[in-house]
Write a protein that holds these residues in place. Structure first.
Motif, PDB file in Angstrom:
ATOM      1  N   SER A 107      58.619  -5.788 116.218  1.00 11.52           N
ATOM      2  CA  SER A 107      57.991  -5.295 114.981  1.00 11.52           C
ATOM      3  C   SER A 107      56.640  -5.966 114.849  1.00 11.52           C
ATOM      4  N   VAL A 108      55.597  -5.141 114.765  1.00 10.61           N
ATOM      5  CA  VAL A 108      54.267  -5.714 114.551  1.00 10.61           C
ATOM      6  C   VAL A 108      53.948  -5.551 113.061  1.00 10.61           C
ATOM      7  N   LEU A 109      53.752  -6.640 112.397  1.00  9.85           N
ATOM      8  CA  LEU A 109      53.512  -6.620 110.951  1.00  9.85           C
ATOM      9  C   LEU A 109      52.024  -6.675 110.681  1.00  9.85           C
ATOM     10  N   GLU A 110      51.695  -6.170 109.491  1.00  5.60           N
ATOM     11  CA  GLU A 110      50.291  -6.206 109.107  1.00  5.60           C
ATOM     12  C   GLU A 110      50.203  -6.825 107.732  1.00  5.60           C
ATOM     13  N   PRO A 111      49.434  -7.869 107.544  1.00 10.08           N
ATOM     14  CA  PRO A 111      49.326  -8.467 106.210  1.00 10.08           C
ATOM     15  C   PRO A 111      48.695  -7.463 105.249  1.00 10.08           C
ATOM     16  N   LYS A 137      47.663  -1.751 101.195  1.00 13.54           N
ATOM     17  CA  LYS A 137      48.498  -1.279 102.288  1.00 13.54           C
ATOM     18  C   LYS A 137      48.930  -2.483 103.098  1.00 13.54           C
ATOM     19  N   GLY A 138      49.889  -2.276 104.001  1.00 16.52           N
ATOM     20  CA  GLY A 138      50.366  -3.332 104.878  1.00 16.52           C
ATOM     21  C   GLY A 138      51.651  -2.876 105.522  1.00 16.52           C
ATOM     22  N   VAL A 139      52.075  -3.620 106.579  1.00 17.45           N
ATOM     23  CA  VAL A 139      53.356  -3.304 107.228  1.00 17.45           C
ATOM     24  C   VAL A 139      54.179  -4.578 107.214  1.00 17.45           C
ATOM     25  N   PRO A 140      55.325  -4.611 106.608  1.00 19.29           N
ATOM     26  CA  PRO A 140      55.862  -3.540 105.750  1.00 19.29           C
ATOM     27  C   PRO A 140      55.003  -3.358 104.497  1.00 19.29           C
ATOM     28  N   PRO A 141      55.212  -2.238 103.734  1.00 21.69           N
ATOM     29  CA  PRO A 141      54.359  -1.947 102.591  1.00 21.69           C
ATOM     30  C   PRO A 141      54.262  -3.127 101.635  1.00 21.69           C
ATOM     31  N   ALA A 142      53.073  -3.278 101.057  1.00 22.57           N
ATOM     32  CA  ALA A 142      52.822  -4.430 100.185  1.00 22.57           C
ATOM     33  C   ALA A 142      53.420  -4.182  98.806  1.00 22.57           C
ATOM     34  N   ARG A 143      53.924  -5.223  98.185  1.00 20.68           N
ATOM     35  CA  ARG A 143      54.356  -5.167  96.790  1.00 20.68           C
ATOM     36  C   ARG A 143      53.205  -5.701  95.951  1.00 20.68           C
ATOM     37  N   LEU A 144      52.947  -5.043  94.817  1.00 22.85           N
ATOM     38  CA  LEU A 144      51.846  -5.491  93.958  1.00 22.85           C
ATOM     39  C   LEU A 144      52.418  -6.211  92.751  1.00 22.85           C
ATOM     40  N   GLU A 145      51.745  -7.242  92.355  1.00 21.22           N
ATOM     41  CA  GLU A 145      52.149  -7.905  91.114  1.00 21.22           C
ATOM     42  C   GLU A 145      50.898  -8.300  90.342  1.00 21.22           C
ATOM     43  N   CYS A 184      45.529  -9.125  90.590  1.00 20.60           N
ATOM     44  CA  CYS A 184      46.478  -8.250  91.286  1.00 20.60           C
ATOM     45  C   CYS A 184      46.828  -8.927  92.608  1.00 20.60           C
ATOM     46  N   PHE A 185      48.100  -9.258  92.796  1.00 22.24           N
ATOM     47  CA  PHE A 185      48.574  -9.846  94.059  1.00 22.24           C
ATOM     48  C   PHE A 185      49.257  -8.780  94.881  1.00 22.24           C
ATOM     49  N   ALA A 186      48.954  -8.770  96.204  1.00 25.44           N
ATOM     50  CA  ALA A 186      49.650  -7.871  97.121  1.00 25.44           C
ATOM     51  C   ALA A 186      50.370  -8.755  98.124  1.00 25.44           C
ATOM     52  N   ARG A 187      51.677  -8.527  98.301  1.00 27.94           N
ATOM     53  CA  ARG A 187      52.459  -9.402  99.177  1.00 27.94           C
ATOM     54  C   ARG A 187      53.342  -8.563 100.075  1.00 27.94           C
ATOM     55  N   ASN A 188      53.499  -9.056 101.354  1.00 30.13           N
ATOM     56  CA  ASN A 188      54.586  -8.554 102.199  1.00 30.13           C
ATOM     57  C   ASN A 188      54.975  -9.672 103.150  1.00 30.13           C
ATOM     58  N   ALA A 189      55.860  -9.392 104.101  1.00 35.12           N
ATOM     59  CA  ALA A 189      56.393 -10.425 104.985  1.00 35.12           C
ATOM     60  C   ALA A 189      55.301 -11.065 105.830  1.00 35.12           C
ATOM     61  N   ALA A 190      54.175 -10.360 105.983  1.00 36.65           N
ATOM     62  CA  ALA A 190      53.131 -10.890 106.844  1.00 36.65           C
ATOM     63  C   ALA A 190      52.095 -11.699 106.090  1.00 36.65           C
ATOM     64  N   GLY A 191      52.201 -11.731 104.743  1.00 33.78           N
ATOM     65  CA  GLY A 191      51.234 -12.539 104.022  1.00 33.78           C
ATOM     66  C   GLY A 191      50.957 -11.997 102.637  1.00 33.78           C
ATOM     67  N   ASP A 192      49.925 -12.513 101.976  1.00 37.99           N
ATOM     68  CA  ASP A 192      49.556 -12.008 100.659  1.00 37.99           C
ATOM     69  C   ASP A 192      48.058 -12.120 100.462  1.00 37.99           C
ATOM     70  N   THR A 193      47.588 -11.402  99.450  1.00 37.50           N
ATOM     71  CA  THR A 193      46.173 -11.437  99.125  1.00 37.50           C
ATOM     72  C   THR A 193      46.046 -11.112  97.641  1.00 37.50           C
ATOM     73  N   GLN A 194      44.914 -11.389  97.047  1.00 36.69           N
ATOM     74  CA  GLN A 194      44.763 -11.111  95.623  1.00 36.69           C
ATOM     75  C   GLN A 194      43.346 -10.664  95.323  1.00 36.69           C
ATOM     76  N   THR A 195      43.253  -9.919  94.205  1.00 41.00           N
ATOM     77  CA  THR A 195      41.951  -9.503  93.703  1.00 41.00           C
ATOM     78  C   THR A 195      42.024  -9.630  92.185  1.00 41.00           C
ATOM     79  N   HIS A 196      40.895  -9.578  91.497  1.00 41.98           N
ATOM     80  CA  HIS A 196      40.965  -9.779  90.057  1.00 41.98           C
ATOM     81  C   HIS A 196      39.793  -9.118  89.350  1.00 41.98           C
ATOM     82  N   THR A 197      39.951  -8.975  88.051  1.00 36.98           N
ATOM     83  CA  THR A 197      38.860  -8.449  87.221  1.00 36.98           C
ATOM     84  C   THR A 197      38.907  -9.136  85.866  1.00 36.98           C
TER      85      THR A 197
END
Ligand SMILES: *[C@@H]1O[C@H](CO)[C@@H](O)[C@H](O)[C@H]1NC(C)=O
Ligand SMILES: *[C@@H]1O[C@H](CO)[C@@H](O)[C@H](O)[C@H]1NC(C)=O
Ligand SMILES: *[C@@H]1O[C@H](CO)[C@@H](O)[C@H](O)[C@H]1NC(C)=O
Ligand SMILES: *[C@@H]1O[C@H](CO)[C@@H](O)[C@H](O)[C@H]1NC(C)=O
Ligand SMILES: *[C@@H]1O[C@H](CO)[C@@H](O)[C@H](O)[C@H]1NC(C)=O
Ligand SMILES: *[C@@H]1O[C@H](CO)[C@@H](O)[C@H](O)[C@H]1NC(C)=O
Ligand SMILES: *[C@@H]1O[C@H](CO)[C@@H](O)[C@H](O)[C@H]1NC(C)=O
Length: 483
Positions: A107-111, A137-145, A184-197
């Motif tokens: 399985s190749v994951l994408e952050p 986006k991401g593999v597996p799909p990213a969850r947003l919080e 806004c946090f985006a997370r999946n098994a390959a990592g996470d990232t965030q953006t804000h306003t």
């Protein structure tokens, strides 16, 4: 000789090959795209020298990345397309034994990465809805919080905050307290990232988008003044006439309704509603007003309606019609007989200030006549019936017969004549004895009767009879005389 020596040197050749066994097969592996991935495969066989390990994917033998003795497959920088099933195959060269396989899933994951992000600063006016965009986006799909000022939005349980996968976070009817930092946090098994306003809440002073305009309405109808406003927060609209408050968010007096649009409905309109109406739009940022005039016309109505008429044939019939109306409106009259409009042709029919005059009336003029007054302040119709009457016609077929049992009496009979459109009142029966002048014999013969017995006659005399019918108009022509 050579052959024998070789056989001695390589005794395994003599051994019957034994099918290979994969001792440690490759394991299902997850790897982040771009990071090195290794799959291992350890097998045993006899003769071990003739054991060959190879790697396959999608039925194709892989050449690159295969290490010493084929025990390792290394993918130095896998991409998403390298994901899938990898097969390790162990076989014995120059042998009929079947190769052995083991497979593993890579399985190749994408952050996560953002496909939509909010601006660093979002400005929203009070009461407006605002969308804070965030999609990843991401593999597996990213969850947003989402977090507001470092508190998860899910914990705030604010009914005006709605997270949707299609846009991000929607804040409905923005309030000053909504201002702050939204992350806004985006997370999946390959990592996470965030953006804000940074959400900044502003207000906008009221202004008119649709001003009320002057209205002219007929008494009894309804009127709607428009008054559409913009501003944040939404301005409070109220309506006044002079100093009297007619309608606002809290005040509502009968006949005056504040509409959702900001308009004012007045229903029904009364004469005394004429005047200037002012719409005021107010918020904390200011107050504006606009004024329009209502003019009320009295309703046009038929004050003198036509009345049923009965005229004598040949005379002139007049059907009156007059209307009361507001002096500011023009009215016009139309007449119809049945459904047919009457055009005054300069002939027998004329229309003068509403009244209809028909001269030289005859039975063809009989009918229902409708006067219609038309105006901008209302229309009205009234009807009346015109009857044209005339003298009754002469009774026909007057005949006489002797009474069989009484020679001094005769029986007169006749056929009922046309009544001249007016009920017969009675018949008059006249008699002439031995050619003397005609004398009244019976003056009140019932109109329903068509035969009478005349008794007490003197024998050996001549008698002649004649008859006429009488209606409202007068006495009609005499019948023929009996012989
Ligand atoms: C397999 O057999 C072929 C001919 O039969 C021979 O040339 C080759 O050397 C053999 N390979 C091994 C590894 O024995
Ligand atoms: C390896 O992954 C495949 C496909 O996801 C799955 O069917 C198989 O059960 C997995 N094997 C093991 C040992 O987890
Ligand atoms: C309407 O607005 C004008 C200023 O534009 C103000 O002078 C006036 O007092 C206002 N009238 C009402 C009834 O609010
Ligand atoms: C019709 O009525 C109006 C007032 O109701 C009156 O002034 C006018 O003279 C009338 N016209 C006729 C022809 O009677
Ligand atoms: C009534 O008629 C007059 C003359 O024809 C015209 O000048 C006037 O504008 C009309 N009034 C209305 C309200 O239509
Ligand atoms: C009055 O009649 C005119 C002409 O028939 C028509 O155009 C108008 O709509 C009517 N007005 C009302 C209030 O019924
Ligand atoms: C004939 O005269 C008698 C007596 O006047 C009367 O009763 C009878 O009704 C008359 N008959 C007819 C047919 O008029």
């Amino acid at each position: 000789m050579m052959r024998d020596r070789e056989k001695e040197r390589d005794p395994d050749d003599l051994v019957e090959p034994v099918a290979p066994v994969i001792v440690i097969g490759p394991k299902n592996t997850s790897v982040v795209a771009g990071r090195e991935a290794t799959l291992e495969c350890i097998a045993n066989a006899r003769p071990v020298e003739r054991l060959v390990l190879s790697w396959k994917r999608n039925g194709r033998r892989l050449a690159s990345g295969v290490g010493v003795f084929g025990r390792r497959l290394t993918l130095s920088s896998p991409s998403l397309s390298d994901g899938g099933v990898y097969v390790c195959e162990a076989s014995i060269i120059n042998s009929t034994t079947r190769p052995t396989e083991a497979r593993a899933h890579l399985s190749v994951l994408e952050p996560p990465y953002f496909t939509a992000e909010p601006k660093l600063k979002t400005v929203a006016a009070v009461d407006k809805n605002v969308d804070l965009h965030c999609q990843a986006k991401g593999v597996p799909p990213a969850r947003l919080e989402w977090y507001k000022d470092a508190v998860p939005v899910s914990k705030l349980a604010n009914p005006r905050y709605k997270v949707t996968s299609a846009t991000g976070l929607t804040v409905r009817r923005v309030q000053p307290g909504d201002a702050g930092m939204f992350q806004c946090f985006a997370r999946n098994a390959a990592g996470d990232t965030q953006t804000h306003t940074q959400l900044v809440v502003t207000s906008v002073a009221p202004s008119f988008s649709l001003l009320p305009s002057d209205l002219t309405v007929t008494d009894g109808n309804s009127a709607v003044f428009s008054c559409e406003t913009t501003g944040s927060p939404k301005p409070a609209v109220s309506w006044r006439r002079g100093s009297q408050l007619l309608a606002s968010g809290t005040v509502q007096i009968p006949r005056f309704t504040l509409l959702e649009s900001g308009g004012l409905l007045v229903e029904p309109i009364r004469m005394h509603d004429s005047g200037d109406y002012t719409c005021t739009a107010a918020s904390a940022d200011g107050s504006i007003n606009a004024t329009a005039t209502l003019t009320v016309w009295t309703r046009t109505f038929i004050s003198v309606p036509p009345v049923d008429q009965r005229v004598i044939k040949g005379t002139t019939a007049t059907l009156d019609c007059n209307a009361t109306h507001d002096p500011r409106v023009n009215i016009s009259f139309q007449w119809q007989r049945g459904a047919v409009p009457l055009q005054p042709s300069g002939g027998r029919v004329s229309i003068l200030s509403g009244s209809l005059t028909i001269s030289q009336t005859w039975s063809g003029d009989i009918g229902d006549y409708t006067c219609t007054v038309t105006s901008q302040a209302g229309n009205q119709s009234r009807s009346a019936r015109l009857e044209v009457i005339e003298l009754p016609h002469s009774p026909r077929s007057l005949s006489v017969s002797l009474n069989d049992s009484d020679s001094r009496s005769v029986l007169l009979s006749w056929v009922r004549p046309f009544d001249g459109n007016s009920p017969l009142l009675h018949y008059i029966l006249e008699l002439s004895e031995n050619n003397s002048p005609w004398k009244m014999y019976m003056s009140e013969v019932e109109p329903a009767v068509t035969r009478v017995t005349v008794g007490g006659l003197t024998p050996a005399r001549t008698y002649q009879f004649r008859l006429c019918a009488v209606n409202q108009v007068g006495r009609g022509q005499y019948s023929g005389e009996t012989q």
